[in-house]
Design an enzyme around this catalytic site. Structure first.
Site, PDB file in Angstrom:
ATOM      1  N   HIS A 162       0.818  -1.183  -0.220  1.00 42.90           N
ATOM      2  CA  HIS A 162       0.161   0.151  -0.026  1.00 42.90           C
ATOM      3  C   HIS A 162       1.123   1.365   0.247  1.00 42.90           C
ATOM      4  O   HIS A 162       0.518   2.277  -0.437  1.00 42.90           O
ATOM      5  CB  HIS A 162      -0.808   0.114   1.340  1.00 42.90           C
ATOM      6  CG  HIS A 162      -2.192  -0.610   1.396  1.00 42.90           C
ATOM      7  ND1 HIS A 162      -3.316  -1.155   0.097  1.00 42.90           N
ATOM      8  CD2 HIS A 162      -2.255  -2.023   2.422  1.00 42.90           C
ATOM      9  CE1 HIS A 162      -3.622  -1.801   0.449  1.00 42.90           C
ATOM     10  NE2 HIS A 162      -3.256  -2.630   1.792  1.00 42.90           N
ATOM     11  N   ASP A 185      -2.676 -10.563  -2.724  1.00 47.98           N
ATOM     12  CA  ASP A 185      -2.619 -10.107  -1.634  1.00 47.98           C
ATOM     13  C   ASP A 185      -4.621  -9.625  -1.696  1.00 47.98           C
ATOM     14  O   ASP A 185      -5.028  -9.369  -2.639  1.00 47.98           O
ATOM     15  CB  ASP A 185      -1.945  -8.763  -1.065  1.00 47.98           C
ATOM     16  CG  ASP A 185      -3.000  -8.742   0.422  1.00 47.98           C
ATOM     17  OD1 ASP A 185      -1.554  -8.684   1.555  1.00 47.98           O
ATOM     18  OD2 ASP A 185      -3.763  -7.705   0.776  1.00 47.98           O
ATOM     19  N   ASP A 245      -3.870 -13.353   3.109  1.00 43.87           N
ATOM     20  CA  ASP A 245      -4.957 -12.911   3.711  1.00 43.87           C
ATOM     21  C   ASP A 245      -6.481 -13.181   2.904  1.00 43.87           C
ATOM     22  O   ASP A 245      -7.658 -13.551   2.866  1.00 43.87           O
ATOM     23  CB  ASP A 245      -5.683 -11.057   3.973  1.00 43.87           C
ATOM     24  CG  ASP A 245      -4.512 -10.232   2.901  1.00 43.87           C
ATOM     25  OD1 ASP A 245      -4.568 -10.679   1.874  1.00 43.87           O
ATOM     26  OD2 ASP A 245      -4.475  -9.466   3.561  1.00 43.87           O
ATOM     27  N   HIS A 290      -6.610  -7.061  -0.202  1.00 44.09           N
ATOM     28  CA  HIS A 290      -6.131  -5.764  -0.761  1.00 44.09           C
ATOM     29  C   HIS A 290      -5.874  -5.395  -2.027  1.00 44.09           C
ATOM     30  O   HIS A 290      -5.011  -6.222  -2.530  1.00 44.09           O
ATOM     31  CB  HIS A 290      -5.704  -5.241   0.340  1.00 44.09           C
ATOM     32  CG  HIS A 290      -6.443  -5.849   1.891  1.00 44.09           C
ATOM     33  ND1 HIS A 290      -6.223  -6.258   2.405  1.00 44.09           N
ATOM     34  CD2 HIS A 290      -7.985  -5.694   2.098  1.00 44.09           C
ATOM     35  CE1 HIS A 290      -6.946  -7.407   2.978  1.00 44.09           C
ATOM     36  NE2 HIS A 290      -7.867  -6.167   3.034  1.00 44.09           N
TER      37      HIS A 290
HETATM   38  C1  6XA Z   1      -8.228  -1.187   6.627  1.00 41.72           C
HETATM   39  C2  6XA Z   1      -7.334  -3.192   6.749  1.00 41.72           C
HETATM   40  C3  6XA Z   1      -5.893  -2.457   5.675  1.00 41.72           C
HETATM   41  C4  6XA Z   1      -5.731  -4.081   5.325  1.00 41.72           C
HETATM   42  C5  6XA Z   1      -3.671  -4.016   5.374  1.00 41.72           C
HETATM   43  C6  6XA Z   1      -3.644  -5.493   3.914  1.00 41.72           C
HETATM   44  N1  6XA Z   1      -7.752  -1.546   8.584  1.00 41.72           N
HETATM   45  N2  6XA Z   1      -3.314  -5.075   3.058  1.00 41.72           N
HETATM   46  O1  6XA Z   1      -3.776  -6.631   4.375  1.00 41.72           O
HETATM   47  O2  6XA Z   1      -2.718  -5.815   1.909  1.00 41.72           O
HETATM   48 ZN    ZN Z   2      -4.309  -7.319   3.107  1.00 41.79          ZN
END
Ligand code: 6XA
Ligand code: ZN
Length: 343
Positions: A161, A196, A285, A198
């Site tokens: 991110h 991932d 995840d 996200h």
């Molecule tokens: C909001 C979610 C953050 C995502 C973290 C993550 N609290 N990113 O696993 O790949």
């Molecule tokens: Zn993630």
């Protein structure tokens, strides 16, 4: 497969985060990396190496110098401001309609300027841990550059991110982007496949206008899931990067049947690009038991993923990203890596 690991990840040890609109127990915690390390050792994956020191000039190829300075100094600023909490959080950002052409001098203004969410705790040891995580990724990239067919960067905190000058989503330096840059700097064509749950908004943004690094991502539909403001299918790259960005957003609840179809599309795109090296942003995840995610992959599915990636036949660097089902994290990670190795 060699693993690169540093115990310095544990310097980042948040107790709290802001999620679901409230102060909650942090999920991006040291035991994640410890579980993965134990599983990699138990699986006999291969040698475990420490990272080599990372040159700041190299990090500046991806991250703005002022941002690096900010991360390095922010805890001292926090202490100087008389704050005694274990974590620091931003709460105001230069969104459209506000000015982003000046960096405020006040700590709260600076935290907002250099971040994009309130969900990412800064702690006393965050810079040390994030720097070590970046060092791990670049050292592992150097193993691939030296001719290894695969390597595992056991990175924590994660990176996908992080933008060139903003932290968020538990990420500070973009480990996968730094690894890809290291490989691309050696004249290689590089593809990044982000699995991932996200969307890897930071990695996408860093390479959006570059044609030498393909970015492909399979993730939850940003209309319904973090990071919400990037990751749609119509983001295809710009300028020299047009056509070198592929987003494959999937509905919440997707299982292997759906997810593996996206994987085939992703790998077809990688194959068309014909890269010399493949960087996998390995988020665990998408797992059915993940506490913050809503895909339905099983541990066996992670083995299928490893097997399928091996068939691509490209030197492959795995960079650890998210995954918060701590008890299953080691098994899921080992499933991908040992299946890749054909074990
Ligand atoms: C909001 C979610 C953050 C995502 C973290 C993550 N609290 N990113 O696993 O790949
Ligand atoms: Zn993630």
């Amino acid at each position: 497969m060699k693993t690169v690991y540093s115990p310095d990840h544990a310097c980042h040890h948040p107790r709290h985060e802001i999620s679901d609109g409230a102060l909650k127990a942090a999920v991006e915690i040291p035991s994640r990396a410890e579980m993965v390390l134990a599983a990699v050792k138990a699986a006999g994956l291969g040698e475990i190496l420490p990272p080599t020191p990372l040159e700041r000039a190299f990090v500046e190829r991806i991250h703005e110098p002022a941002y690096i300075d900010f991360l390095e100094g922010v805890w001292d600023e926090t202490v100087a401001a008389g704050r005694t909490e274990e974590e620091a959080f931003p709460f105001v950002w230069p969104t459209p309609g506000l000015r982003a052409d000046r960096v405020p001098t006040h700590l709260d203004g600076r935290m907002g300027f250099y971040s994009f969410d309130a969900g990412t705790p800064l702690t006393n040891g965050t810079f040390a841990a994030a720097w070590s995580s970046a060092s791990v990724a670049v050292t592992a990239a150097d193993l691939i550059a030296a001719g290894e067919g695969s390597a595992f960067a056991l990175c924590r905190p994660p990176g996908h991110h992080a933008m060139s000058a903003r932290y968020g989503g538990y990420c500070f330096f973009n480990n996968a982007a730094l690894a890809a840059e290291r490989l691309a700097a050696g004249g290689r064509r590089v593809a990044i496949l982000d699995v991932d749950y996200h969307h890897g908004n930071g990695t996408q943004a860093i390479f959006f206008e570059r044609g030498d690094v393909l970015f492909v991502s399979i993730h939850a539909d940003p209309d319904q899931e973090y990071p919400y403001f990037l990751g749609h299918a119509d983001e295809i790259g710009e300028g020299a990067g047009e056509g070198a960005n592929l987003n494959l957003p999937l509905p919440l609840g997707s299982d292997w049947a759906t997810w593996s179809k996206a994987l085939e599309l992703a790998l077809a795109s990688v194959e068309r690009a014909g890269p010399d090296a493949l960087v996998i942003s390995l988020g665990l995840d998408p797992y059915e038991g993940d506490p913050i995610s809503q895909f339905k992959l099983t541990t066996d599915d992670f083995s299928r993923l490893g097997e399928r990636l091996a068939k691509a036949g490209v030197p492959t660097l795995f960079v650890l990203e998210g995954g918060y089902a701590v008890e299953a994290l080691g098994a899921n990670c080992a499933a991908v890596l040992t299946a890749f190795e054909g074990k």
